[in-house]
Design a protein around this motif. Structure first.
Motif, mmCIF file in Angstrom:
data_model
loop_
_atom_site.group_PDB
_atom_site.id
_atom_site.type_symbol
_atom_site.label_atom_id
_atom_site.label_comp_id
_atom_site.label_asym_id
_atom_site.label_seq_id
_atom_site.Cartn_x
_atom_site.Cartn_y
_atom_site.Cartn_z
ATOM 1 N N MET A 106 -7.833 15.056 -4.034
ATOM 2 C CA MET A 106 -6.857 14.954 -2.979
ATOM 3 C C MET A 106 -5.463 15.069 -3.563
ATOM 4 O O MET A 106 -5.222 14.647 -4.679
ATOM 5 C CB MET A 106 -6.979 13.616 -2.265
ATOM 6 C CG MET A 106 -8.152 13.500 -1.353
ATOM 7 S SD MET A 106 -8.041 11.992 -0.377
ATOM 8 C CE MET A 106 -9.601 11.288 -0.846
ATOM 9 N N LYS A 107 -4.563 15.615 -2.743
ATOM 10 C CA LYS A 107 -3.177 15.746 -3.153
ATOM 11 C C LYS A 107 -2.280 14.975 -2.199
ATOM 12 O O LYS A 107 -2.553 14.884 -1.010
ATOM 13 C CB LYS A 107 -2.763 17.210 -3.178
ATOM 14 C CG LYS A 107 -3.474 17.980 -4.269
ATOM 15 C CD LYS A 107 -2.934 19.357 -4.385
ATOM 16 C CE LYS A 107 -3.683 20.068 -5.515
ATOM 17 N NZ LYS A 107 -3.160 21.377 -5.756
ATOM 18 N N ILE A 108 -1.196 14.437 -2.735
ATOM 19 C CA ILE A 108 -0.251 13.650 -1.950
ATOM 20 C C ILE A 108 0.490 14.549 -0.959
ATOM 21 O O ILE A 108 1.027 15.586 -1.340
ATOM 22 C CB ILE A 108 0.767 12.942 -2.866
ATOM 23 C CG1 ILE A 108 0.063 11.928 -3.767
ATOM 24 C CG2 ILE A 108 1.869 12.275 -2.050
ATOM 25 C CD1 ILE A 108 0.971 11.284 -4.803
ATOM 26 N N GLU A 109 0.505 14.119 0.299
ATOM 27 C CA GLU A 109 1.308 14.772 1.334
ATOM 28 C C GLU A 109 2.575 13.965 1.591
ATOM 29 O O GLU A 109 3.636 14.530 1.785
ATOM 30 C CB GLU A 109 0.512 14.884 2.639
ATOM 31 C CG GLU A 109 -0.636 15.868 2.572
ATOM 32 C CD GLU A 109 -0.156 17.308 2.467
ATOM 33 O OE1 GLU A 109 0.790 17.688 3.170
ATOM 34 O OE2 GLU A 109 -0.746 18.052 1.655
ATOM 35 N N GLN A 110 2.428 12.630 1.619
ATOM 36 C CA GLN A 110 3.573 11.744 1.848
ATOM 37 C C GLN A 110 3.277 10.390 1.222
ATOM 38 O O GLN A 110 2.165 9.883 1.324
ATOM 39 C CB GLN A 110 3.819 11.577 3.342
ATOM 40 C CG GLN A 110 4.993 10.697 3.662
ATOM 41 C CD GLN A 110 5.204 10.546 5.164
ATOM 42 O OE1 GLN A 110 4.499 11.153 5.957
ATOM 43 N NE2 GLN A 110 6.165 9.740 5.545
ATOM 44 N N ILE A 111 4.280 9.794 0.592
ATOM 45 C CA ILE A 111 4.140 8.462 0.014
ATOM 46 C C ILE A 111 4.720 7.454 0.997
ATOM 47 O O ILE A 111 5.871 7.566 1.406
ATOM 48 C CB ILE A 111 4.855 8.362 -1.343
ATOM 49 C CG1 ILE A 111 4.216 9.334 -2.339
ATOM 50 C CG2 ILE A 111 4.825 6.929 -1.868
ATOM 51 C CD1 ILE A 111 4.950 9.442 -3.652
ATOM 52 N N ILE A 112 3.909 6.478 1.382
ATOM 53 C CA ILE A 112 4.375 5.406 2.249
ATOM 54 C C ILE A 112 4.986 4.298 1.395
ATOM 55 O O ILE A 112 6.069 3.819 1.674
ATOM 56 C CB ILE A 112 3.222 4.832 3.111
ATOM 57 C CG1 ILE A 112 2.553 5.943 3.927
ATOM 58 C CG2 ILE A 112 3.721 3.701 4.009
ATOM 59 C CD1 ILE A 112 3.477 6.700 4.858
ATOM 60 N N ASN A 113 4.287 3.903 0.351
ATOM 61 C CA ASN A 113 4.821 2.979 -0.651
ATOM 62 C C ASN A 113 3.965 3.118 -1.913
ATOM 63 O O ASN A 113 3.158 4.030 -2.015
ATOM 64 C CB ASN A 113 4.899 1.536 -0.135
ATOM 65 C CG ASN A 113 3.556 0.919 0.148
ATOM 66 O OD1 ASN A 113 2.529 1.343 -0.395
ATOM 67 N ND2 ASN A 113 3.528 -0.098 0.988
ATOM 68 N N ASN A 114 4.134 2.226 -2.881
ATOM 69 C CA ASN A 114 3.388 2.335 -4.138
ATOM 70 C C ASN A 114 1.876 2.289 -3.962
ATOM 71 O O ASN A 114 1.142 2.796 -4.802
ATOM 72 C CB ASN A 114 3.793 1.221 -5.099
ATOM 73 C CG ASN A 114 5.155 1.441 -5.691
ATOM 74 O OD1 ASN A 114 5.661 2.550 -5.723
ATOM 75 N ND2 ASN A 114 5.785 0.366 -6.141
ATOM 76 N N ASN A 115 1.411 1.655 -2.888
ATOM 77 C CA ASN A 115 -0.018 1.434 -2.714
ATOM 78 C C ASN A 115 -0.650 2.237 -1.584
ATOM 79 O O ASN A 115 -1.863 2.188 -1.400
ATOM 80 C CB ASN A 115 -0.285 -0.047 -2.459
ATOM 81 C CG ASN A 115 0.231 -0.902 -3.592
ATOM 82 O OD1 ASN A 115 0.060 -0.575 -4.760
ATOM 83 N ND2 ASN A 115 0.897 -1.985 -3.259
ATOM 84 N N VAL A 116 0.134 2.969 -0.807
ATOM 85 C CA VAL A 116 -0.381 3.706 0.350
ATOM 86 C C VAL A 116 0.215 5.108 0.373
ATOM 87 O O VAL A 116 1.438 5.272 0.319
ATOM 88 C CB VAL A 116 -0.031 2.990 1.673
ATOM 89 C CG1 VAL A 116 -0.604 3.741 2.862
ATOM 90 C CG2 VAL A 116 -0.522 1.552 1.668
ATOM 91 N N VAL A 117 -0.639 6.128 0.467
ATOM 92 C CA VAL A 117 -0.174 7.513 0.595
ATOM 93 C C VAL A 117 -0.986 8.248 1.659
ATOM 94 O O VAL A 117 -2.122 7.880 1.956
ATOM 95 C CB VAL A 117 -0.256 8.291 -0.739
ATOM 96 C CG1 VAL A 117 0.630 7.677 -1.794
ATOM 97 C CG2 VAL A 117 -1.662 8.409 -1.242
ATOM 98 N N ILE A 118 -0.382 9.287 2.208
ATOM 99 C CA ILE A 118 -1.076 10.173 3.132
ATOM 100 C C ILE A 118 -1.483 11.407 2.343
ATOM 101 O O ILE A 118 -0.678 11.970 1.593
ATOM 102 C CB ILE A 118 -0.167 10.571 4.307
ATOM 103 C CG1 ILE A 118 0.244 9.349 5.109
ATOM 104 C CG2 ILE A 118 -0.883 11.584 5.210
ATOM 105 C CD1 ILE A 118 1.242 9.635 6.199
#
Length: 74
Positions: A1-13
């Motif tokens: 999987m690749k990062i689309e958006q970072i919500i914070n250090n522990n949660v990403v979309i």
């Protein structure tokens, strides 16, 4: 999987292999990351994905299922 958006250090979309938007949780999973970076599968603790294709882009529905203490906006 690749990062689309970072919500914070522990949660990403991310988008999974089928291109479906997914929220993943893991300790430090978004730390020093940026859009397009690959996520180490070993860091993923939980994965959230919508079941209904009609609401494919509804991030707000996914985020409601994540415990507040994990998100902690600051």
């Amino acid at each position: 999987m690749k990062i689309e958006q970072i919500i914070n250090n522990n949660v990403v979309i991310t988008k999974n292999k089928k291109g479906k938007e997914t929220v993943v949780i893991g300790k430090g999973i978004g730390f020093n990351g940026k859009k397009g970076d690959h996520i180490d599968d070993n860091k993923i603790i939980k994965t959230f994905m919508l079941n209904d294709e009609k609401e494919k882009n509804s991030f707000s529905l996914m985020i409601d299922e994540i415990p507040y203490d994990i998100i902690e906006f600051g």
